[in-house]
Design an enzyme around this catalytic site. Sequence first.
Site, short mmCIF file in Angstrom:
data_model
loop_
_atom_site.label_atom_id
_atom_site.label_comp_id
_atom_site.label_asym_id
_atom_site.label_seq_id
_atom_site.Cartn_x
_atom_site.Cartn_y
_atom_site.Cartn_z
N LYS A 1 5.34 1.97 -2.74
CA LYS A 1 5.37 3.38 -3.14
C LYS A 1 5.70 3.45 -4.62
CE LYS A 1 4.88 7.44 -1.14
NZ LYS A 1 4.05 7.76 0.04
N LYS B 1 0.86 -1.19 0.00
CA LYS B 1 0.00 0.00 0.00
C LYS B 1 0.89 1.23 0.00
CE LYS B 1 -4.03 1.93 0.35
NZ LYS B 1 -3.59 2.67 -0.84
N ASN C 1 -1.79 19.92 1.67
CA ASN C 1 -2.95 19.15 2.13
C ASN C 1 -2.82 18.74 3.60
OD1 ASN C 1 -5.28 17.51 2.14
ND2 ASN C 1 -3.99 15.74 1.74
#
Length: 447
Positions: A134, A98, A249
């Site tokens: 990644k 992930k 963000n």
Amino acid sequence: MAKATSKKTKNAKKEATDQSHIEARALTPQTGAALFEDARSRLEEVFQALDTPHDARSRLMQPAASLQVSVPVRMDDGSLQAFPAWRVQYDISLGPAKGGVRFHPDVNQHEVTTLSFWMAVKCAVVGLPFGGGKGGVQVDPKQLSSLERERLARGYIRAIADIMGPDRDIPAPDMNTDAEVMGWMIDEYENIKRVRAPAAITGKPIPLGGSQGRVEATGHGALTVLDLWAEQENRKPEETTVAVQGFGNAAYHFARQAAERGYKVVAVSDSSGGIYKEEGLDIDAAKKAKQKHGELAKCRQGKRIKGDELLALEVDVLALAAMENQVTGDNVGDVAAGMVLEIANGPVTSDADAALEKRGIDVLPDVLANTGGVIVSYFEWLQNRAGQAWSEEDVNQRLDEKLEREARQVLERARDEKITYRQAAYRQGIERITEALLARGNCQDCR
Ligand code: NAD
């Protein structure tokens, strides 16, 4: 570095304005290599402390799989450009890999490998059934039109489609990629596979199965961890001053929610510089000013300060939410905060970390403090697999429950074993990965 030289369309100009927050970084292949060496030296320390069996050590010192590809993109002017790109799966003992996909001119294999390693540790620290992965494309997205970016995103997925999927490797957004890019990516993946497989990518737009609360999740999670620390220190938010490096963000949502909770957010910065106000900043006004002028330095609120001045402010909490390698052996002596909260990945180098420890300055590490994003990505994956859509309230409640439970364990372990929060988090994560790895058998030295 591959450079786009195509004649730009109106679309491209609009895109460049919209992406004015994209900054250049000074991460060369050499510093990328140093980053991975730094990560490995931390890992070796943990192996020693945990007395990790040799088999697990040798498996975890290098990535399980690393794919380098070249992504050809037809530019708007008809020329063809090929962009170097990577997907690394560091460890998949606990579950499918992930991790996000980064578009940046300085991306290189070492950086992507290090980030995939941190993802593996992070997912294990908070008990997710995921390994670490990644991806990255070496490109300056500011130089691309919107259509060129879309062709690049689709080309990247064509290049890695064989090694990804809901049970293999699940990409997500990272620096300079967002929900729009994930929308293009999932569409390409589903077209290639001729199935609907929303769980193959997270961070998607809501109509394609994205989760409520994902955009705010990293800031939300960092605040949850800060709250636990404050509770442990018997400290009230109103008595706690916070300076935030970064205003993207992760940083913006953290700063806004921290101010709402009552913390006094006295400074924020982007790469143009920062602003400081002793009584606390109005974060939404700062955001509006950044949107209007493109940079925080032009915001009229408070006093203007330089980026390095922010790092040296006498505050209770210094939240690092911009990027890697910000507090190093060279500037660690300037840090005057009581505690450092790592929201970015790898913002404190290991020599700086040791210096902070010597000075008694606590660090809440990235592998715990920025896990809100990946936890909600996990919730998105779960919702997609079950064909459900949870409300934002439901997502946030589950995020708080999960993160509070795992973070409490890390904080308690640090206290009980008299070690740093980073050591406690790494031990929690590496222990879990090692257990899964050894449970799969074939271990010679642990019988
Ligand atoms: P972003 O691109 O939205 O924001 C990066 C911010 O850093 C920008 O405001 C930029 O101006 C600022 N910046 C760049 N150089 C700076 C400097 N020298 N000084 C001060 N500010 C500087 O990226 P983001 O998604 O907010 O990610 C920030 C960090 O958090 C990265 O390390 C990322 O890997 C990590 N992270 C993000 C998430 C997420 O969900 N967004 C999750 C986990 C970790």
